[in-house]
Design an enzyme around this catalytic site. Structure first.
Site, short mmCIF file in Angstrom:
data_model
loop_
_atom_site.label_atom_id
_atom_site.label_comp_id
_atom_site.label_asym_id
_atom_site.label_seq_id
_atom_site.Cartn_x
_atom_site.Cartn_y
_atom_site.Cartn_z
N ASP A 294 85.32 28.03 87.89
CA ASP A 294 85.45 29.00 86.81
C ASP A 294 84.56 30.19 87.20
O ASP A 294 83.70 30.08 88.09
CB ASP A 294 85.03 28.40 85.46
CG ASP A 294 85.55 29.25 84.30
OD1 ASP A 294 86.01 30.38 84.54
OD2 ASP A 294 85.47 28.78 83.15
C1 BGC Z 1 87.01 31.56 81.66
C2 BGC Z 1 88.22 31.09 82.41
C3 BGC Z 1 88.99 32.27 82.94
C4 BGC Z 1 88.04 33.09 83.83
C5 BGC Z 1 88.72 34.29 84.46
C6 BGC Z 1 86.17 32.56 82.46
O1 BGC Z 1 85.24 33.17 81.64
O2 BGC Z 1 86.22 30.45 81.29
O3 BGC Z 1 89.04 30.32 81.57
O4 BGC Z 1 90.11 31.86 83.65
O5 BGC Z 1 86.97 33.54 83.03
O6 BGC Z 1 88.96 35.27 83.53
#
Ligand code: BGC
Length: 796
Positions: A294
């Protein structure tokens, strides 16, 4: 923490990396002039990997492309900032390595639609809107794998035609607690329902030639201190509840990638856990794609690569430096890099970018809007319908109350948000369906909303939800006037939610103004013999028990996407007969929730935040001491009455569920259960057959019942029947025996329970498992470091 910002040693390491990266960028030209290096797609992947320098390998594994300006984030490679964005607003990219024919992959959120920038600086006047589909909690309420496949295909087409390679979805964490801030992005409290729906969605998206990233793997069921939260959970609860949905999606749909989660699991960061990402995900489940972090997840780049977390997103300079140094010093073998690089290249070769797909930036938004509308309408859950208040008998004039009636909340905030072209509000949807809307009331709400929005503070950070606009009070005198001028009252209750924070208890309960609105509208309209319908436009479960008896009907519309106003009107007027069923329990009161006392967890006293990106927060922990008793598994086993049980939902017609017929009374490899469903009511409709199983608890504690199979009928006309076949495999009977690290089916009598919800079992039938079956031996992994005083069923 600011990596390298105040640390001179880190600054000098960063300079060193810049030099190295510059060398990498320059060196290929000289070698290319003498000999053409292997090319991806033309030469075996192994040859391409063998030809890569260590720097190129690291470059492929450390991503780029995070374009938000957040001062506390670690510095990125300044060279990356110069690489033009292929799809502005996408969440991130991998690096291209041109000399080897390796293109860059573009990754974009998210679970409710493709999140990209709607406008581009260099193209004024041209829009890049994406469809805002209903949120996952709503599509999950369909219990319809076919629908999820159709929605998935529409997503996939949009992903591909906007030049994106991988969609950062579906969100698959478990609704462990109704206050989880991102529950709207996730499907259910039940892993089988989550897993099957996610597998159908992934198959749909990937049928369009693009990838998915089921997320967040694993046990990431809340937002509180999310980068610093240690989830303490037993192996059994992990295996049966928190990993099971991911296992189903991996085994059934083999997604291109998986996104690891932010949290620690029993003391180890998920992206740094080799047990999670290699032993479980790859060795046990057979996952063949690549794992990405993530965004800014994990702390130790080496540990992540060693664990099998192949791609570090969105990538920062320190990670490249650390990996290069580790390979040079021998702390990390190049073999580890090669494994990850190979996995990434295998996916790159499947990508539309590699396949040189000529995307036109013209996805079929009109047909996707129609799919979004159908998906929303077919998934909504009719919670209450006294005296057949719905469908509304005539197209009269509606007194539409509630902020959300005029400003529909179509989806959540954060990475799950979508930049849609338009929103069909509920007032507009009702008008399009032929209803009148009291115009003076509308004007009052519009003025109020405009005024409140002008005063609303900016969110503390991009991605944070804005503070909600308080519900507009309406006086009893004004309501009395409206009773005379209109035929029916529709009251909306709105709730927003989003990434980075969990919901508070006062978001679960109704505010005093909302209570007063329901009280006063109900009293006045009922006194005049007119009905009151409540539409819940919510991101998560709310309290209903204290007010539901005052109103005639309640429609749970969740956050229904851009076509929401049409979809709600479709159900209210009866063009669509609601066939949604709750994918989670609505408790009578928050205190009844099994994790009420241990959510969201606690700050660990005296612990400093470790170095590395913190995105705020301090070291914290949460202990899942309710064990496997999550959602209905708890309410059913402990006899706690919910407001609305898991699996519940009404229809405008009635169904008869026939006695289940079992293919055998003794279980061999699998068992077929057939149920005849008949529409015995006045209206065409669809039903959901829910098969719960209760298993003998010999050595293992067992919930009263668990969902083990489900299916949705086709549209049945009044009088029509469908024979629904459900299959139970040995795996569907098994529980996880931690002592033996095995999935075990205990011998004895099993009861098949066919229900209209987890609390409404209509028929039972039994079969016998003559002797114990050990279905699969796995490994003892992710073991808690501390004993957990786990809940066990009352008869243990
Ligand atoms: C989130 C993810 C997301 C990623 C990219 C993170 O803050 O937890 O779910 O895919 O950002 O935007």
């Amino acid at each position: 923490m600011l990596v390298g910002a105040r640390d001179p040693a880190a600054r000098s390491r960063n300079r060193y990396t810049l030099l190295t990266l510059a060398t990498v960028l320059l060196s290929p030209m000289s070698s290319a002039s003498t000999q053409q290096p292997p090319q991806l797609g033309e030469d075996p992947i192994a040859d391409v990997v063998a030809a890569m320098t260590v720097e190129e390998k690291v470059r492929l594994l450390v991503g780029m492309g995070f374009s938000m300006d957040m001062p506390f984030l670690p510095p990125i490679d300044p060279e990356d900032a110069k690489i033009p964005e292929k799809v502005p607003g996408a969440a991130g990219r991998t690096h291209a390595i041109a000399r080897l024919g390796i293109p860059s992959l573009t990754l974009a959120d998210g679970p409710a639609g493709v999140r990209i920038a709607p406008v581009r600086d260099d193209e004024p006047g041209r829009a890049y809107h994406a469809t805002a589909f209903p949120v996952a909690s709503l599509t999950a309420s369909s219990w319809d794998t076919e629908l999820l496949g159709t929605v998935g295909r529409a997503f996939g087409q949009e992903v591909r035609e906007y030049g994106v390679d991988i969609l950062l979805a579906p969100g698959m964490n478990i609704h462990r607690n109704p206050l989880g801030g991102r529950n709207f992005e996730y499907y259910s409290e039940d892993p089988l329902l989550s897993g099957r729906l996610a597998a159908a969605f992934v198959a749909g998206v990937e049928a369009e030639g693009v990838g998915t990233a089921p997320k967040h793997f694993a046990a990431n069921n809340q937002e509180f201190n999310r980068l610093q939260l240690n989830t303490i959970v037993s192996e059994r609860a992990l295996r049966e509840i928190y990993l099971r949905g991911f296992e189903i999606v991996v085994r059934d749909a083999q997604p291109w990638t998986v996104m690891s989660s932010y949290n620690l699991i029993n003391g180890t960061y998920a992206p740094e856990s080799r047990e999670l990402l290699t032993t479980v995900l790859r060795d046990e489940w057979g996952f063949r794609g690549f794992v990405m972090t993530d965004w800014f997840g994990g702390r130790d780049a080496l540990a992540m690569i060693r664990a099998g977390n192949d791609v570090l997103m969105p990538g920062y300079l320190q990670q490249s430096t650390d990996l290069l140094e580790a390979v040079r010093s021998g702390a990390l073998s190049e073999g580890h890099l090669d494994e990850s690089v190979t996995r990434v290249l295998e996916i790159v070769m499947q990508s539309p970018t590699f396949q040189k797909h000529a995307y036109a930036n013209e996805p079929d938004l009109a047909s996707h809007a129609a799919i979004a509308r159908r998906a929303a309408a077919e998934s909504m859950v009719l919670l209450q319908n006294d005296a057949r208040a719905l469908p509304l008998a005539s197209r009269g004039t509606v007194a539409l109350f509630g902020n959300a009636g005029y400003e529909l909340i179509v989806g959540g905030t954060g990475s799950g948000e979508v930049n849609e072209a338009y929103v069909v509000s509920l007032d507009a949807g009702l008008e399009d369906a032929g209803f009148g809307i009291d115009a003076s009331l509308r004007d009052e709400y519009r003025a109020y909303m405009a005024d409140q929005k002008a005063q609303q503070p900016e969110p503390p950070m991009p991605f944070f939800p804005r503070p909600p606009i308080s519900e507009r009070p309406v006086t009893a005198e004004r309501i009395a006037q409206l009773v005379r001028a209109t035929d029916v009252a529709v009251v909306t209750i709105g709730r927003q939610s989003g990434e980075m924070t969990d919901r508070e208890l006062d978001d679960f309960t109704l505010s005093a103004t909302e209570h007063a609105l329901i009280d006063d509208v109900s009293a006045a309209f009922h006194a005049a013999g007119k009905q009151v319908v409540v539409v819940l436009n919510v991101a998560g479960v709310i309290e209903v028990a204290s007010w539901r008896q005052q109103v005639d009907a309640i429609l749970l519309a969740w956050q229904p996407g851009q076509e929401g106003g049409h979809a709600i009107a479709d159900v209210l007027r009866g063009a669509v007969n609601p066939s949604g069923r709750l994918p989670m329990t609505f408790p009578l009161r928050y205190a009844d929730v099994p994790s009420a006392d241990n959510f969201p967890g606690e700050v660990i006293p005296g612990q400093e935040a470790p170095a590395g990106p913190s995105l705020f927060g301090v070291p914290s922990r949460v202990t899942y001491d309710e064990g496997i008793y999550v959602g209905y598994r708890y309410y059913c086993t402990f006899g706690v009455e919910p407001a609305y049980p898991f699996g519940y939902g009404l229809s405008y017609t009635r169904f008869d569920l026939g006695e289940p017929e079992l293919s055998a009374t003794e279980f061999a490899d699998e068992l077929r259960v057939t149920v005849q469903v008949s529409n015995i009511g006045p209206t065409p409709g669809r039903d959901v057959v829910q098969l719960y199983l209760s298993a003998p608890g010999i050595a293992l504690d067992k919930p009263a019942r668990e969902l083990r199979a489900f299916a949705k009928t086709r549209l049945l006309r009044p009088g029509q029947s469908e024979s629904v076949g459900l299959t139970l495999t040995a795996r569907d009977l098994a529980s996880f025996d931690t002592g033996r690290a095995a999935w075990v089916v205990e011998p004895g009598t099993y009861t098949v329970q066919i229900g209209a919800s987890a609390d409404d079992i209509r028929h039972r039938a039994t079969f016998v498992v003559p002797q114990e079956l050990v279905i699969e031996r796995v490994h003892n992994v992710l073991t808690p470091e501390v004993p957990i005083d786990e809940l066990t069923s009352p008869d243990r």
